[in-house]
Design an enzyme around this catalytic site. Structure first.
Site, PDB file in Angstrom:
ATOM      1  N   LYS A 131     -17.074  22.896 -13.987  1.00 35.66           N
ATOM      2  CA  LYS A 131     -17.741  23.315 -12.965  1.00 35.66           C
ATOM      3  C   LYS A 131     -18.988  23.293 -12.691  1.00 35.66           C
ATOM      4  CE  LYS A 131     -17.048  26.409  -8.666  1.00 35.66           C
ATOM      5  NZ  LYS A 131     -18.263  26.324  -8.275  1.00 35.66           N
ATOM      6  N   ARG A 177     -21.283  18.580   1.835  1.00 42.98           N
ATOM      7  CA  ARG A 177     -19.999  19.389   1.912  1.00 42.98           C
ATOM      8  C   ARG A 177     -19.603  19.889   3.344  1.00 42.98           C
ATOM      9  NH1 ARG A 177     -18.348  24.354  -1.676  1.00 42.98           N
ATOM     10  NH2 ARG A 177     -17.140  25.631  -0.176  1.00 42.98           N
ATOM     11  N   PHE A 187     -15.949  13.442  -9.647  1.00 38.53           N
ATOM     12  CA  PHE A 187     -14.734  14.136  -9.822  1.00 38.53           C
ATOM     13  C   PHE A 187     -13.582  13.637  -9.114  1.00 38.53           C
ATOM     14  CE2 PHE A 187     -17.287  17.197  -7.544  1.00 38.53           C
ATOM     15  CZ  PHE A 187     -16.357  17.658  -6.226  1.00 38.53           C
TER      16      PHE A 187
END
Ligand code: AMP
Length: 564
Positions: free
Chosen positions: A250, A270, A339
């Site tokens: 992470k 985000r 990811f």
């Protein structure tokens, strides 16, 4: 439609604190709105001129709106300034000024929603010499033709402080109720999560409600990001994810959703803001590595000469920076650790199991120093997972993200398919929480004139619950920065949907998210989080401007931390 119909709805919504009632008021409003004005009405209910990824700021300051009001009402500017200093709400000043306006004009053009919408858009495009003056005239004209109530909301919208106190999700409820039924809100929300433009959604819901079921991810339109839960042990993670999981490093970077389009790449944050202008080098690196026609997600990081990944703060300095970009680019090279893949081969991949998506992602490109996939370990063994966590920490990562092998990508949702696994949650001593500031207490002594302590809240599905009074860890610079950030968020009433017992000296619009450290979670007779939990000995760490209240820590997560 008359703009007055919209402002009457605003006024009615301000009168109630019940979410159900607000949803019904929105539904009635949507019902009454002609199709060609639906997008405008939906955006205007959020005080916006478009979706987050295409946002336009009207860019009028409180000061220039006061000047406009003086012009439109004939009142003295100095008087208006005094009233504004007392009331702290530009809307109320406007309403009052126009209610006592000396003479009524002879001819008025009707003030319609379309007219307001078009004018505000024109205003937002005004730049350069004389633009303030032109903005000022245009607003005066609208004020001239509206009622005092219209003026209240027009001025609040013009300065970007409409603040009816509800989020997009309540508009989703309103749309379901207006054009389908409450029971179908899940379908509307799923469409919104894939195409988070409330205006577009409103139009489509009205035209063909059933077709919302067929809304799919579209390159160029950011989808709402998937979020994870958190746990403190490898054992618990493996148990939740069916005995085996993919653990990934992470990274402490900046989340980027990249849309590689034939005509160029667009990067979204985000919270769905367009990051492309700030990170041309990230876009370029991705374009070199990946084919066009895909949407991928990853963490953007600064990389030093030795190839080390540097933390978020380094890259944060880059955000919002327009000048001197060229030098900065040389100073801080940026890389991406990918990811996920959300769209490829002409279709969305959200329902594809995680392991297959990952294979698809790896097959898309050849990794380089700058663009690579996240480091991953698939294991069913607790010991291996723990060792992998230690490796990640040694390399400067925050911890691990565990991903369920067969999990889909759940846009806009938080679920157990992704679990944050960080070491600090294992000891009682170093939990961090991202909480929302909802109130402030006046500082005394050295902190006089600043907010000495803050009332912090966690998120619930319907609002917020208080979790602690945060009064330590602030430097003098932090106090000044927090004051500047919080003062404009003051409101006279507690935020909608907030459960509270402890009354602060001032309430704030729930907008600012702070990261804080706590010694432990305990039962509390004062705080309302999860029905009575609080963070003990909270310490301020930093502002989380990359987070919105919707992505703050949930009350349920705090309760789960207590149970551990
Ligand atoms: P948090 O911000 O603490 O809720 O953690 C979630 C964030 O971790 C995501 O929004 C990503 O920005 C970031 N992140 C870092 N590495 C990964 C990874 N391998 N998978 C998913 N998210 C990651």
């Amino acid at each position: 439609m008359d703009y007055g119909r919209l402002t009457a709805a605003y006024a009615a919504m301000e009168q109630t604190r019940s979410r159900l009632e607000i949803a019904s008021l929105l539904a009635e409003l949507f019902h009454d709105t002609p199709p060609e004005e639906l997008a405008a009405v939906a955006h205007l209910c959020l005080g916006q001129l478009g979706p987050a990824y295409d946002s336009r700021e009207i860019g009028l300051s409180d000061k220039s709106v006061l000047r406009t009001l003086a012009l439109a009402s004939g009142a003295a500017l100095a008087e208006l300034q005094v009233t504004y200093a007392e009331a702290g709400d530009i809307g109320l000043v406007a309403e009052e000024a126009l209610a006592t306006k000396a003479q009524q004009p002879l001819f008025e053009a009707p003030l319609t929603v379309s007219r307001v919408w078009k004018r505000l858009h024109t205003l937002s495009r005004e730049t350069g010499t004389g633009s303030q003056e032109r903005k000022f005239r245009a607003l005066a004209e609208l004020l001239h033709d509206g009622t005092p109530q219209d003026a209240r909301y027009l001025c609040r919208t013009a300065v970007g402080k409409l603040r009816l106190g509800f989020s997009q999700m309540l508009l989703v409820d309103g749309l379901a109720e207006a054009f389908g039924s409450r029971e179908e809100r899940g379908m509307v929300e799923a469409a919104y999560n894939r195409h988070p433009d409330i205006g577009w959604l409103a139009q489509r819901a009205a035209a063909d409600f059933g077709s919302l079921d067929a809304v799919r991810v579209e390159p160029g339109i950011p989808l709402r990001p998937m979020l994870g839960e958190r746990l403190s042990s490898a054992e618990a993670v493996l148990e939740k994810q069916g005995g085996e999981a993919c653990f990934e490093w992470k990274y402490d970077g900046l989340r980027v959703q990249a849309h590689l389009l034939p005509g160029g790449t667009r990067l979204f944050s985000r919270s769905l803001e367009d990051l492309t202008p700030q990170f041309p080098d990230v876009a370029e690196a991705l374009e070199q590595a990946l084919p066009a026609g895909v949407i991928v997600e990853g963490e953007a990081l600064a990389i030093d000469e030795a190839g080390n990944l540097l933390p978020f703060q380094v890259i944060a300095r880059r955000r919002g920076r327009k000048h001197g970009l060229a030098e900065k680019l040389k100073e801080i090279p940026v890389g991406v650790r990918l990811f996920d893949v959300l769209y490829a081969d002409g279709q969305e991949t959200l329902d594809t199991p995680f392991v297959t998506r990952r294979e698809q992602l790896e097959a898309l490109f050849t990794p380089s120093d700058r663009v690579a996939c996240t480091t991953l370990l698939r294991t069913a063994d607790e010991g291996e997972a723990e060792q992998f966590l230690l490796d990640a920490l040694e390399s400067g990562c925050e911890g691990l993200m565990a991903k369920a092998l067969d999990g889909g990508y759940r846009a806009g949702a938080r679920g157990w398919q992704w679990i944050k696994y960080k070491p600090d949650y294992r000891s009682d001593l170093a939990d961090t929480i991202d909480a929302v500031v909802v109130g402030g207490f006046h500082g005394r002594g050295r902190r006089g004139g600043f907010w000495g302590a803050l009332l912090m809240a966690t998120r619930t599905p319907t609002g917020f619950e208080t979790v602690c009074k945060l009064g330590s860890g602030f430097s003098d610079e932090d106090l000044a920065a927090l004051k500047a950030r919080l003062d404009p968020l003051r409101r006279s009433e507690p935020p909608l949907g907030l459960e509270w017992n402890l009354e602060p000296d001032a309430w704030f619009e729930p907008e600012l998210v702070l990261e804080l450290l706590g010694a432990e979670i305990s039962r509390s007779p004062i705080h309302t989080c999860g029905g009575g939990y609080a963070v003990r000995f909270p310490r301020y760490k930093r502002q989380r401007d990359d987070k919105t209240p919707e992505t703050a820590t949930g009350s349920d997560e705090v309760v789960a931390m207590f149970k551990q």
